[in-house]
Design a protein around this motif. Sequence first.
Motif, PDB file in Angstrom:
ATOM      1  N   UNK A  62       0.843  -1.189   0.000  1.00  0.00           N
ATOM      2  CA  UNK A  62       0.000   0.000   0.000  1.00  0.00           C
ATOM      3  C   UNK A  62       0.884   1.246   0.000  1.00  0.00           C
ATOM      4  N   UNK A  63       0.346   2.365   0.422  1.00  0.00           N
ATOM      5  CA  UNK A  63       1.068   3.638   0.384  1.00  0.00           C
ATOM      6  C   UNK A  63       2.157   3.750   1.444  1.00  0.00           C
ATOM      7  N   UNK A  64       2.185   2.839   2.405  1.00  0.00           N
ATOM      8  CA  UNK A  64       3.213   2.851   3.430  1.00  0.00           C
ATOM      9  C   UNK A  64       2.942   3.787   4.591  1.00  0.00           C
ATOM     10  N   UNK A  65       1.803   4.457   4.567  1.00  0.00           N
ATOM     11  CA  UNK A  65       1.487   5.400   5.628  1.00  0.00           C
ATOM     12  C   UNK A  65       0.661   4.787   6.738  1.00  0.00           C
ATOM     13  N   UNK A  66      -0.011   5.653   7.482  1.00  0.00           N
ATOM     14  CA  UNK A  66      -0.809   5.224   8.625  1.00  0.00           C
ATOM     15  C   UNK A  66      -1.971   4.343   8.168  1.00  0.00           C
ATOM     16  N   UNK A  67      -2.192   3.248   8.887  1.00  0.00           N
ATOM     17  CA  UNK A  67      -3.301   2.352   8.563  1.00  0.00           C
ATOM     18  C   UNK A  67      -4.595   2.894   9.161  1.00  0.00           C
ATOM     19  N   UNK A  68      -5.699   2.586   8.483  1.00  0.00           N
ATOM     20  CA  UNK A  68      -7.018   2.953   8.978  1.00  0.00           C
ATOM     21  C   UNK A  68      -7.947   1.759   8.862  1.00  0.00           C
ATOM     22  N   UNK A  69      -9.022   1.797   9.630  1.00  0.00           N
ATOM     23  CA  UNK A  69     -10.044   0.754   9.523  1.00  0.00           C
ATOM     24  C   UNK A  69     -10.607   0.721   8.109  1.00  0.00           C
TER      25      UNK A  69
END
Length: 262
Positions: A62-69
């Motif tokens: 994925x984008x490598x950033x913060x994960x979200x629900x």
Amino acid sequence: MPFVSAPPSTVHYEVDGDGPGLVLVHGVGGDADRAFGNFVGHFSGDRTVVRPNLSGSGQTADHGGELTVDLLVGQVTAAARAAVDGRVDLFGFSMGAAIAAATAATHPELVRRLVLVGGVADTTGPRARFNFEFWRDLAATDFGLFKRFGTLQGFSAATLDGFGHEGLAKSLEDEWPPGVARQIDLASRIDIRDLLPRIQAPTLVIGLGCDQMAPVEQSRVLHTGIAGSRLVELDGDGHMDWFVRPDEVAGLTRKFITGASA
């Protein structure tokens, strides 16, 4: 080793068997095999069992950033729709139970039945936040110590003693997913309580009475918030005991997904 696009992700998932769809959603530090390797065989004889690797696990990118629900819900729905034609039964464990519940709430057309095991609804309270922040710091400081602590928290005393000295030492050789730190971060800030009343699928909640990672009170919150749900509490079980002895959870799950009308 199929993949499916779920922008901004490319989701890696596993598929076994043939029949009505059953999607298994792992939690922090899990993946398609690590969480469900001893479980999938209970269903692959007559089900299409789909095991997506969430961001941080397997070869999902994925984008490598913060994960979200929302991001992980998109990954689950993409894998389910790519592998199965029609509605699926959805099984979520630990943080994966929160993702599965959010999926059922926001995609009612996809989910036929819902099973939540050792799940969490809200990790924003003092004890949960303290616990996951300790996980984060310990993993960043000494991952070997983090694995040892996870083993102590994850299994009941009886199960740990059953491993024996050699078995416990060997358990530390287990490979954890590379993106576990991002998963821990998400686990520390989950709150899906407002989504629970939107769940329409018949739901079975399985709470684990000796669970130190997702205390059984969290399963009770899930049960209270999901209208018409059924709660079963396995009094002596730790968070991951069912990895070692999957028969009871598998039996409860099979009875639930086959025993009532769609």
